[in-house]
Design a protein around this motif. Structure first.
Motif, PDB file in Angstrom:
ATOM      1  N   ALA A  11     -41.471 -46.330  -5.210  1.00  0.00           N
ATOM      2  CA  ALA A  11     -40.423 -45.317  -5.397  1.00  0.00           C
ATOM      3  C   ALA A  11     -40.601 -44.112  -4.477  1.00  0.00           C
ATOM      4  CB  ALA A  11     -40.397 -44.853  -6.853  1.00  0.00           C
ATOM      5  N   GLY A  12     -41.834 -43.922  -4.001  1.00  0.00           N
ATOM      6  CA  GLY A  12     -42.097 -42.747  -3.168  1.00  0.00           C
ATOM      7  C   GLY A  12     -42.971 -41.724  -3.878  1.00  0.00           C
ATOM      8  N   LYS A  13     -43.672 -42.143  -4.929  1.00  0.00           N
ATOM      9  CA  LYS A  13     -44.549 -41.212  -5.665  1.00  0.00           C
ATOM     10  C   LYS A  13     -45.616 -40.620  -4.749  1.00  0.00           C
ATOM     11  CE  LYS A  13     -45.946 -44.368  -8.559  1.00  0.00           C
ATOM     12  NZ  LYS A  13     -45.180 -45.508  -8.001  1.00  0.00           N
ATOM     13  N   GLY A  14     -46.291 -41.501  -4.005  1.00  0.00           N
ATOM     14  CA  GLY A  14     -47.372 -41.029  -3.135  1.00  0.00           C
ATOM     15  C   GLY A  14     -46.843 -40.120  -2.030  1.00  0.00           C
ATOM     16  N   THR A  15     -45.760 -40.551  -1.395  1.00  0.00           N
ATOM     17  CA  THR A  15     -45.149 -39.773  -0.304  1.00  0.00           C
ATOM     18  C   THR A  15     -44.795 -38.369  -0.790  1.00  0.00           C
ATOM     19  OG1 THR A  15     -44.234 -41.797   0.643  1.00  0.00           O
ATOM     20  CG2 THR A  15     -43.169 -39.728   1.282  1.00  0.00           C
ATOM     21  N   GLN A  16     -44.157 -38.290  -1.944  1.00  0.00           N
ATOM     22  CA  GLN A  16     -43.733 -36.989  -2.464  1.00  0.00           C
ATOM     23  C   GLN A  16     -44.909 -36.195  -3.029  1.00  0.00           C
ATOM     24  OE1 GLN A  16     -40.816 -35.731  -1.870  1.00  0.00           O
ATOM     25  NE2 GLN A  16     -40.053 -37.636  -0.980  1.00  0.00           N
ATOM     26  N   ALA A  17     -45.877 -36.897  -3.625  1.00  0.00           N
ATOM     27  CA  ALA A  17     -47.029 -36.191  -4.205  1.00  0.00           C
ATOM     28  C   ALA A  17     -47.787 -35.437  -3.120  1.00  0.00           C
ATOM     29  CB  ALA A  17     -47.947 -37.173  -4.938  1.00  0.00           C
ATOM     30  N   VAL A  18     -47.960 -36.067  -1.962  1.00  0.00           N
ATOM     31  CA  VAL A  18     -48.668 -35.399  -0.858  1.00  0.00           C
ATOM     32  C   VAL A  18     -47.936 -34.109  -0.488  1.00  0.00           C
ATOM     33  CG1 VAL A  18     -49.207 -35.592   1.607  1.00  0.00           C
ATOM     34  CG2 VAL A  18     -49.719 -37.505   0.069  1.00  0.00           C
ATOM     35  N   ARG A  19     -46.612 -34.194  -0.377  1.00  0.00           N
ATOM     36  CA  ARG A  19     -45.833 -33.019   0.050  1.00  0.00           C
ATOM     37  C   ARG A  19     -45.821 -31.926  -1.008  1.00  0.00           C
ATOM     38  NH1 ARG A  19     -40.689 -35.386   3.346  1.00  0.00           N
ATOM     39  NH2 ARG A  19     -40.252 -33.163   3.367  1.00  0.00           N
ATOM     40  N   VAL A  20     -45.626 -32.328  -2.265  1.00  0.00           N
ATOM     41  CA  VAL A  20     -45.553 -31.327  -3.329  1.00  0.00           C
ATOM     42  C   VAL A  20     -46.928 -30.687  -3.560  1.00  0.00           C
ATOM     43  CG1 VAL A  20     -44.958 -30.917  -5.757  1.00  0.00           C
ATOM     44  CG2 VAL A  20     -43.557 -32.477  -4.381  1.00  0.00           C
ATOM     45  N   CYS A  21     -47.988 -31.472  -3.419  1.00  0.00           N
ATOM     46  CA  CYS A  21     -49.346 -30.914  -3.559  1.00  0.00           C
ATOM     47  C   CYS A  21     -49.614 -29.865  -2.486  1.00  0.00           C
ATOM     48  CB  CYS A  21     -50.393 -32.032  -3.461  1.00  0.00           C
ATOM     49  SG  CYS A  21     -50.547 -32.976  -4.976  1.00  0.00           S
ATOM     50  N   ASN A 107     -39.660 -38.141 -12.746  1.00  0.00           N
ATOM     51  CA  ASN A 107     -39.371 -39.570 -12.725  1.00  0.00           C
ATOM     52  C   ASN A 107     -38.543 -39.884 -11.477  1.00  0.00           C
ATOM     53  OD1 ASN A 107     -38.884 -42.255 -13.612  1.00  0.00           O
ATOM     54  ND2 ASN A 107     -36.920 -41.600 -14.475  1.00  0.00           N
ATOM     55  N   ILE A 108     -39.128 -40.648 -10.564  1.00  0.00           N
ATOM     56  CA  ILE A 108     -38.450 -40.971  -9.306  1.00  0.00           C
ATOM     57  C   ILE A 108     -37.781 -42.337  -9.464  1.00  0.00           C
ATOM     58  CG2 ILE A 108     -38.721 -41.242  -6.809  1.00  0.00           C
ATOM     59  CD1 ILE A 108     -41.205 -39.508  -6.941  1.00  0.00           C
ATOM     60  N   ALA A 109     -36.443 -42.310  -9.531  1.00  0.00           N
ATOM     61  CA  ALA A 109     -35.689 -43.525  -9.840  1.00  0.00           C
ATOM     62  C   ALA A 109     -35.173 -44.211  -8.577  1.00  0.00           C
ATOM     63  CB  ALA A 109     -34.510 -43.174 -10.755  1.00  0.00           C
ATOM     64  N   VAL A 110     -35.480 -45.503  -8.453  1.00  0.00           N
ATOM     65  CA  VAL A 110     -35.020 -46.309  -7.306  1.00  0.00           C
ATOM     66  C   VAL A 110     -34.719 -47.721  -7.827  1.00  0.00           C
ATOM     67  CG1 VAL A 110     -35.669 -47.299  -5.064  1.00  0.00           C
ATOM     68  CG2 VAL A 110     -36.416 -44.987  -5.633  1.00  0.00           C
ATOM     69  N   GLY A 189     -34.374 -41.192  -6.267  1.00  0.00           N
ATOM     70  CA  GLY A 189     -35.351 -41.525  -5.229  1.00  0.00           C
ATOM     71  C   GLY A 189     -34.789 -42.365  -4.105  1.00  0.00           C
ATOM     72  N   SER A 190     -33.491 -42.695  -4.160  1.00  0.00           N
ATOM     73  CA  SER A 190     -32.913 -43.500  -3.077  1.00  0.00           C
ATOM     74  C   SER A 190     -32.499 -42.637  -1.884  1.00  0.00           C
ATOM     75  CB  SER A 190     -31.696 -44.287  -3.588  1.00  0.00           C
ATOM     76  OG  SER A 190     -30.637 -43.392  -3.871  1.00  0.00           O
ATOM     77  N   GLN A 191     -32.624 -41.330  -2.015  1.00  0.00           N
ATOM     78  CA  GLN A 191     -32.269 -40.424  -0.919  1.00  0.00           C
ATOM     79  C   GLN A 191     -33.375 -40.422   0.147  1.00  0.00           C
ATOM     80  OE1 GLN A 191     -30.603 -36.569  -2.826  1.00  0.00           O
ATOM     81  NE2 GLN A 191     -32.211 -37.244  -4.213  1.00  0.00           N
ATOM     82  N   THR A 192     -33.143 -39.673   1.218  1.00  0.00           N
ATOM     83  CA  THR A 192     -34.174 -39.539   2.246  1.00  0.00           C
ATOM     84  C   THR A 192     -35.388 -38.814   1.645  1.00  0.00           C
ATOM     85  OG1 THR A 192     -33.405 -37.361   2.929  1.00  0.00           O
ATOM     86  CG2 THR A 192     -32.425 -39.262   4.063  1.00  0.00           C
TER      87      THR A 192
END
Ligand code: ADP
Ligand code: ADP
Ligand code: ZN
Length: 208
Positions: A11-21, A107-110, A189-192
């Motif tokens: 879904a992009g959890k890891g990708t977003q977690a790095v950025r938000v952290c 919750n990242i929905a895809v 989560g389907s967005q860029t």
């Protein structure tokens, strides 16, 4: 802030977690990363986890609960953290309530079809853990450290379908679990990646 990133594999959890952290200055606690490192290093935890991870099954609750309970006691978690990929079962969520109080669950929905494309095109850096996608990143080597990118064994087609069904059976019930506690913030989560990040920050800042 203690925040959980919930969502299906890919879904992009890891990708977003790095950025938000980075944005919030808190550590990312990814049980997947911790387990893969343990497997690489051949520790006792790694040996216990390996057959489950390779099959696309969840590792036993007791094992991941112990990992997270211990990790949250480290001093860098004093100002908060992002839990990426934990909890993944109701039993894990109930255990977590006993040793941490959460501020939000993102919750990242895809949709499943998109998840298959994301997981099968995912490439990772075996040395620094950087994550790439063949459709987004035109590179065979890690942009951060130059190491050749590889495909995770559990991102191969047979295992991907297993992981999605494990998600639907065991992890998806957490949407209702956290919804009932008023903690859930669902993101499209389907967005860029940039649009997802903006939505997450907006959702987290909306009511602190
Ligand atoms: P998860 O941690 O939830 O399994 P990842 O962050 O590893 O997911 O992302 C899965 C794959 O999809 C990676 O290859 C990543 O580069 C790619 N990806 C992440 N976010 C997006 C997005 N918003 N749109 C398209 N691809 C994405
Ligand atoms: P993804 O990025 O695709 O969501 P992760 O890297 O988070 O995958 O997890 C990889 C694997 O590690 C899972 O398929 C599972 O075997 C194991 N794992 C990670 N987190 C947990 C957890 N909280 N509970 C049980 N197993 C886990
Ligand atoms: Zn790297």
């Amino acid at each position: 802030m203690k925040i959980v990133f919930l969502g299906p594999p890919g879904a992009g959890k890891g990708t977003q977690a790095v950025r938000v952290c980075t944005h919030m200055g808190v550590p990312q606690i990814s049980t997947g990363v911790i387990l893969r490192r343990a497997m690489q290093e051949g520790t006792e935890t790694g040996a216990k986890a390996k057959a489950f991870v390779d099959a696309g099954q969840l590792v036993p609750d007791e094992l991941v609960i112990a990992i997270v309970a211990e990790r949250l006691q480290e001093s860098d978690c004093a100002n908060g953290c992002i839990l990426d990929g934990f909890p993944r079962t109701v039993a894990q969520a109930e255990a977590l309530e006993k040793f941490a109080s959460l501020d939000a669950v993102v919750n990242i929905a895809v949709a499943d079809e998109e998840l298959v494309a994301r997981l099968s095109g995912r490439r990772v850096c075996p040395s620094c853990g950087g994550t790439y996608h063949i459709a987004l990143d035109d590179t065979a080597d890690c942009k951060a450290c130059g190491t050749a990118l590889v495909q995770r064994d559990d991102d191969k087609p047979e295992t991907v379908l297993n992981r999605l069904s494990v998600y639907h059976g065991q992890t998806k019930p957490l949407i209702d679990f956290y919804g009932a506690r008023g903690l859930l913030k669902t993101i499209d989560g389907s967005q860029t990646p940039d649009a997802c990040f903006a939505d997450i920050i907006r959702a987290l800042e909306a009511d602190g």
